[in-house]
Scaffold this motif. Sequence first.
Motif: not given
Length: 223
Positions: A180-184, A190-191, A195-198
């Motif tokens: 999902t992140l790869g398509r966004l 950014a949020e 969030e995922t990085c955290q």
Amino acid sequence: MQTSLRENLLNLWDRYAQCEACLLHRYRRIAVRSIGNETGPLVVFILDRLEPQDLYRGQILQGDQQNVLEVLLSFLKRDYRNYYYVSPVACPTRWIHTIDDLVPLPKVPEVMSCRPRVLSEIGYLQPHVVVACGQSAVKCALPKKTPQVLMSAGSMFPMSVPGHHVPYQVPVMVTNSLHTLGRLPEAEQAELWHETCQHLYSAISVAEQLHALQGESYGRSDP
């Protein structure tokens, strides 16, 4: 003679390359293997779906999800190659004709059919933490009372995996789908990326702390 970790993994993959436990074997040209650090990874990532590149090369993490991981882990000054990556299923979820096709998410019965393979891999590797990326990954890790990613992202839950003699508990961090992140793009979401990085930072920090404590216990000598 004792079987090595590498031999155990190869035997497991070969067995699942011929598996017919669910209907996905109809779409299999080649079984997709896990990838990553096999020598004591502190963290194992379960990804929620395969990508066309994975199916053509026969190994997970060959497409956009790798790019997402590299970006996220670079913020944390970590190398994605230090960890291990596995998919909830080892076969395509439908026929794939081009590199641009979308590989659908596996269904619950398919995830459950392939779950023993995932548990075996985790049991062989004995990580300190598992990160479940996306709902299919969470279902694979936590089949009973499965938390919803939307509500539980960033939380940890206990997962039981097979040990050498008895099962043991490993904490599972629930986070967002890397697909999902790869398509966004990060600039547009950014949020969600932050969030995922955290979540990854928390999971890796716990794994590193547990590893340090394990090293201290090994270093102690009896009085």
